[in-house]
Design an enzyme around this catalytic site. Structure first.
Site, PDB file in Angstrom:
ATOM      1  N   ASP A  86       0.858  -1.179   0.000  1.00  0.00           N
ATOM      2  CA  ASP A  86       0.000   0.000   0.000  1.00  0.00           C
ATOM      3  C   ASP A  86       0.897   1.233   0.000  1.00  0.00           C
ATOM      4  OD1 ASP A  86      -2.369   1.363  -0.123  1.00  0.00           O
ATOM      5  OD2 ASP A  86      -3.084   0.790   1.855  1.00  0.00           O
ATOM      6  N   VAL A 100       0.464   4.143   1.979  1.00  0.00           N
ATOM      7  CA  VAL A 100       0.664   4.813   3.258  1.00  0.00           C
ATOM      8  C   VAL A 100       0.005   4.030   4.394  1.00  0.00           C
ATOM      9  CG1 VAL A 100      -1.373   6.297   2.967  1.00  0.00           C
ATOM     10  CG2 VAL A 100       0.476   7.035   4.483  1.00  0.00           C
ATOM     11  N   ASP A 101       0.692   3.987   5.519  1.00  0.00           N
ATOM     12  CA  ASP A 101       0.144   3.423   6.750  1.00  0.00           C
ATOM     13  C   ASP A 101      -0.250   4.604   7.621  1.00  0.00           C
ATOM     14  OD1 ASP A 101      -0.465   2.161   9.101  1.00  0.00           O
ATOM     15  OD2 ASP A 101       1.494   1.232   9.397  1.00  0.00           O
ATOM     16  N   ASP A 102      -1.526   4.942   7.584  1.00  0.00           N
ATOM     17  CA  ASP A 102      -2.022   6.102   8.314  1.00  0.00           C
ATOM     18  C   ASP A 102      -2.573   5.662   9.669  1.00  0.00           C
ATOM     19  OD1 ASP A 102      -3.324   8.368   9.253  1.00  0.00           O
ATOM     20  OD2 ASP A 102      -4.035   8.988   7.296  1.00  0.00           O
ATOM     21  N   ARG A 107      -3.633   2.519  10.110  1.00  0.00           N
ATOM     22  CA  ARG A 107      -3.355   1.078  10.076  1.00  0.00           C
ATOM     23  C   ARG A 107      -4.632   0.243   9.956  1.00  0.00           C
ATOM     24  NH1 ARG A 107       1.712  -0.580  13.521  1.00  0.00           N
ATOM     25  NH2 ARG A 107       2.607   0.746  11.918  1.00  0.00           N
ATOM     26  N   THR A 109      -6.755  -0.128   7.369  1.00  0.00           N
ATOM     27  CA  THR A 109      -6.828  -0.857   6.100  1.00  0.00           C
ATOM     28  C   THR A 109      -5.864  -2.040   6.089  1.00  0.00           C
ATOM     29  OG1 THR A 109      -7.456   1.150   4.910  1.00  0.00           O
ATOM     30  CG2 THR A 109      -6.587  -0.665   3.597  1.00  0.00           C
TER      31      THR A 109
END
Length: 213
Positions: A118, A120-122, A124, A126
């Site tokens: 993916d 970006v890990d914003d 988390r 998703t």
């Protein structure tokens, strides 16, 4: 106002190249790209993961929706480059893997090293959903086929990890074993990726000015 960081395609390419050597150590058999931000990084990464004489690593796609509420760009000098989005809470499947195909084209994740990609890990949320649901699918398929003894490993690659409290977590063993790889860890900023841009020349110009080249 939240700081806005512009990313160029050049920068994405270099982040993938830089991370590839670490990812190679885990010998991924298959990539699962989370759409739409994971598609381009996965394709670029595949180039750097290919070894002489080997086949390209297959890329499968899943679609998960979490970012839905748009925020106006009014007053932003870069208006038209991309739109801000507020993080949602509920994950919605828009596309998933098809495990029902039979014969030589049947999809199996059992016993493989699976790299989930993916951008970006914003929060988390998703990534947590993707790993949890894929693991459930593998368990169901393995039990049906009498292959529960085979070990399936999941890995995660993101271009950016935002340094902030997360709403969900990834498996403890994944984090402990280094099976989570972020090319860069950044503050909690608004990241504008090039594939979101409506004016790619302006996007690139702003990325260069910020040093993201």
């Amino acid at each position: 106002m939240v700081e806005k960081v512009y990313i160029s395609y050049n920068h994405v390419h270099k982040l993938c190249q830089r991370s590839a050597e670490e990812i190679k150590k885990f010998k991924p058999d298959l990539m699962v790209a989370i759409g739409g931000g994971g598609f381009i990084p996965a394709r670029i990464l595949r180039t750097f993961l290919k070894t002489p004489g080997s086949k390209n690593i297959p890329i499968q796609a899943i679609g998960l929706s979490l970012y839905e509420e748009y925020v106006s760009n009014e007053g932003d000098p870069a208006e038209g480059v991309s739109q801000a989005e507020e993080a949602g809470v509920e994950v919605v499947r828009t596309q998933w893997l098809d495990f029902n195909t039979k014969g030589s084209h049947a999809l199996s994740l059992i016993g493989k090293n699976i790299l989930v990609v993916d951008e970006v890990d914003d929060t988390r949320t998703t990534l947590h959903y993707a790993i949890s649901e894929l693991a459930k699918d593998v368990k169901i398929q393995a039990e049906k086929l009498g292959r529960s003894h085979e070990v399936t490993n999941f890995f995660v690659f993101v271009l950016h990890n935002k340094d902030k409290p997360k709403r969900a977590q990834l498996p403890e063993d994944m984090m402990a074993e280094g099976r989570y790889i972020a090319a860069e860890t950044v503050p909690d900023v608004w990241i504008a990726y090039p594939w979101e841009a409506t004016d790619i020349d302006l996007q690139t110009k702003l990325a260069v000015e910020q040093g993201h080249i």
